[in-house]
Scaffold this active site. Structure first.
Site, PDB file in Angstrom:
ATOM      1  N   LYS A  36       1.640  -2.080   8.863  1.00 12.25           N
ATOM      2  CA  LYS A  36       2.631  -1.054   8.794  1.00 12.25           C
ATOM      3  C   LYS A  36       3.970  -1.881   9.386  1.00 12.25           C
ATOM      4  O   LYS A  36       3.962  -2.194  10.566  1.00 12.25           O
ATOM      5  CB  LYS A  36       2.500   0.177   9.739  1.00 12.25           C
ATOM      6  CG  LYS A  36       3.464   1.299   9.444  1.00 12.25           C
ATOM      7  CD  LYS A  36       3.070   2.795  10.242  1.00 12.25           C
ATOM      8  CE  LYS A  36       4.082   3.799   9.878  1.00 12.25           C
ATOM      9  NZ  LYS A  36       3.772   4.989  10.515  1.00 12.25           N
ATOM     10  N   LEU A  49       0.801  -1.227  -0.044  1.00 10.04           N
ATOM     11  CA  LEU A  49       0.136  -0.018   0.005  1.00 10.04           C
ATOM     12  C   LEU A  49       0.682   1.304   0.075  1.00 10.04           C
ATOM     13  O   LEU A  49       0.404   2.460  -0.419  1.00 10.04           O
ATOM     14  CB  LEU A  49      -0.881  -0.050   1.188  1.00 10.04           C
ATOM     15  CG  LEU A  49      -2.003  -0.969   1.422  1.00 10.04           C
ATOM     16  CD1 LEU A  49      -2.714  -1.081   2.714  1.00 10.04           C
ATOM     17  CD2 LEU A  49      -2.969  -0.973   0.226  1.00 10.04           C
ATOM     18  N   ALA A  53      10.413   5.946   4.560  1.00 12.41           N
ATOM     19  CA  ALA A  53      12.141   5.913   5.121  1.00 12.41           C
ATOM     20  C   ALA A  53      12.651   4.449   5.868  1.00 12.41           C
ATOM     21  O   ALA A  53      13.383   4.270   5.864  1.00 12.41           O
ATOM     22  CB  ALA A  53      12.391   7.313   5.897  1.00 12.41           C
ATOM     23  N   ASP A  83       0.879  16.840  10.830  1.00 14.52           N
ATOM     24  CA  ASP A  83       1.221  16.852   9.402  1.00 14.52           C
ATOM     25  C   ASP A  83      -0.167  16.245   8.566  1.00 14.52           C
ATOM     26  O   ASP A  83      -0.012  15.379   7.972  1.00 14.52           O
ATOM     27  CB  ASP A  83       2.207  15.629   9.166  1.00 14.52           C
ATOM     28  CG  ASP A  83       2.861  15.467   7.814  1.00 14.52           C
ATOM     29  OD1 ASP A  83       3.016  16.609   7.387  1.00 14.52           O
ATOM     30  OD2 ASP A  83       3.349  14.437   7.497  1.00 14.52           O
TER      31      ASP A  83
END
Length: 476
Positions: free
Chosen positions: A38, A15, A19, A130
């Site tokens: 993740k 997906l 980094a 963010d």
């Protein structure tokens, strides 16, 4: 081709990546449930392990309809796994037409949901720091979900608020006080970012490179030159709200309670802009049954003739936005077993796990569960076979000066710089679907709107070989 991950669970699609790791889609072959995983390489994140711990702690605190749900985490050696809600609607930026935007009622609904999510975060003492379209995901009903809490932090605890002093975020979305002041309040920073997101939705472009006097576009905004782009494309009512949100002085900036009283914000949605109804939190509740599961047993062989054998190495990285959206009760035992884990195995080439029939279908036909996988507009069929499609794509990219690297048997990585001279990387997969070749583009790193601009340029250059057959996307 699915790769076994944990008992009954397969990794079936990449997906996103960044980094320190990547995000994979895990599907339970027995129950057909789907979860975003993740995967963080803690060796790569050795300089900031506390950030990963903080991200996990913050995720554990949250439970809201406009925030991606967190199911749990597990450490296996040097790898940290975070299990998250899977959002089949993709990223918000995919719904924004470059230089055009989206219909105003749509933008209003997404903005209302964004504000609902931010209100909740702030009530929990959390600031995201963010907020941008790449970090805003859509579920199967097109409900907005705030994702990626890698930069989030606690600004309020037991009623006591602390000032922030770390400059972080994405420059076009950061508030001006981050660039000028040693300390600043958290809530006005998130409010400012919401205003930039709203601008992007309504105008299809970002208003400036950064909110500083060295940026001409920002200076023009402060001088109220709204006859210039992007402001001239925005109706007077939402523009009036943007004037209040994008106010340089954070103490004079509108607060969320006042945003919710704004005339445009409260304006009833126009009829025919959505299906179902909107709940008090701004979440669409679609009528009728929705598929709750995704199959993982479709046989798929990646295109080999054009790109040869695997020969590139892979770097795992911190996931870019692109995860979220659950369709089931997270208390189910199968998800618990996924989080607890038994035996983990990593794919040799993640993009081989792209799903065979995730897009196929004809309008009016009954949808298979595959058709609830990520909906994207950055893909097309070609009139050519695999070899011809690959050569045409390669020739166009070389003529346009893009960097070009074969990543997998059926994947190439394209790199360039955007209009702000920032790095832009995207993956292109050539998928054979019932004797047709689908060319599928996915943002890997960079700005979503810039990615869509480059996609449209490439598609335009390939107009002679692009099939007129539409890639049908199931409605939300």
């Amino acid at each position: 081709m699915a790769v076994p991950f944990v008992e009954d669970w397969d990794l079936v699609q990449t997906l996103g990546e960044g980094a320190y790791g990547e995000v994979q889609l895990a599907v339970n072959r027995r129950t057909e449930e789907a979860v975003a995983v993740k995967i963080v390489d803690m060796k790569r994140a050795a300089d900031c392990p506390e950030n990963i711990k903080k991200e996990i702690c913050i995720n554990k605190m949250l439970n809201h309809e406009n925030v991606v749900k967190f199911y749990g985490h597990r450490r296996e050696g040097a790898t940290q796994y975070l299990f998250l809600e899977y959002c089949s609607g993709g990223e918000l930026f995919d719904r924004i037409e470059p230089d055009i935007g989206m219909p105003e009622p749509e933008a209003q609904r997404f903005f209302q949901q964004l504000i609902a999510g931010v209100v909740y975060l702030h009530s929990m003492g959390i600031t995201h720091r963010d907020l941008k379209p790449e970090n805003l995901l859509l579920d199967e009903r097109d409900n907005l979900k705030i994702s990626d809490f890698g930069l989030a932090t606690v600004f309020k605890h037991n009623g006591r608020e602390r000032l922030l002093n770390k400059m972080c975020g994405t420059l076009p979305y950061v508030a001006p006080e981050l660039l000028r002041r040693p300390e600043f309040r958290a809530e006005p920073v998130d409010v400012w970012a919401c205003g930039v997101v709203l601008t992007a939705m309504l105008a299809g472009e970002l208003p400036w490179d950064q909110p500083s006097d060295s940026c001409q576009e920002y200076s023009d905004w402060k001088e109220r030159k709204t006859y210039l782009a992007p402001w001239r494309k925005i109706d007077s009512a939402p523009l009036a709200l943007l004037h209040k949100i994008l106010t340089e002085n954070p103490t004079a900036r509108i607060t969320i309670p006042d945003i919710k009283k704004d005339r445009w914000y409260c304006r009833p949605l126009k009829k025919g802009t959505k299906r179902g109804r909107v709940s008090s939190g701004g979440v669409t509740e679609s009528p009728g049954a929705l598929p709750k599961h995704i199959r993982s047993d479709t046989d798929f062989s990646p295109v080999k003739s054009a790109l040869g054998e695997d020969k590139a190495s892979y770097s795992t990285s911190q996931p870019e936005p692109g995860t979220g959206g659950a369709l089931w009760d997270s208390s189910t035992g199968s998800i618990d077993r996924l989080v607890q884990g038994i035996s983990f195995s990593q794919p040799a080439c993640p993009e081989h796990m792209l799903l065979n029939s995730q897009l196929l279908g004809t309008p009016g036909s009954s949808q298979s569960p595959w058709q609830r996988l990520v909906r994207r507009m950055t893909r097309f069929f070609t009139k050519l076979d695999a070899d011809g499609s690959y050569r045409s794509l390669r020739d166009v990219c070389e003529k346009m000066g893009y960097g070009w690297k074969q990543s997998c048997t059926n994947q190439v990585t394209i790199s360039t710089t955007d209009r702000r001279n920032n790095k832009l990387i995207f993956k292109v997969n050539l998928l054979e679907m019932e004797s047709r070749i689908l060319v599928d583009f996915r943002l890997s790193k960079g700005d979503g709107l810039e990615f869509k601009r480059h996609f449209l340029k490439i598609k335009g250059k390939l107009s002679d070989v692009v099939s007129t057959q539409k890639v049908w996307l199931p409605p939300p």
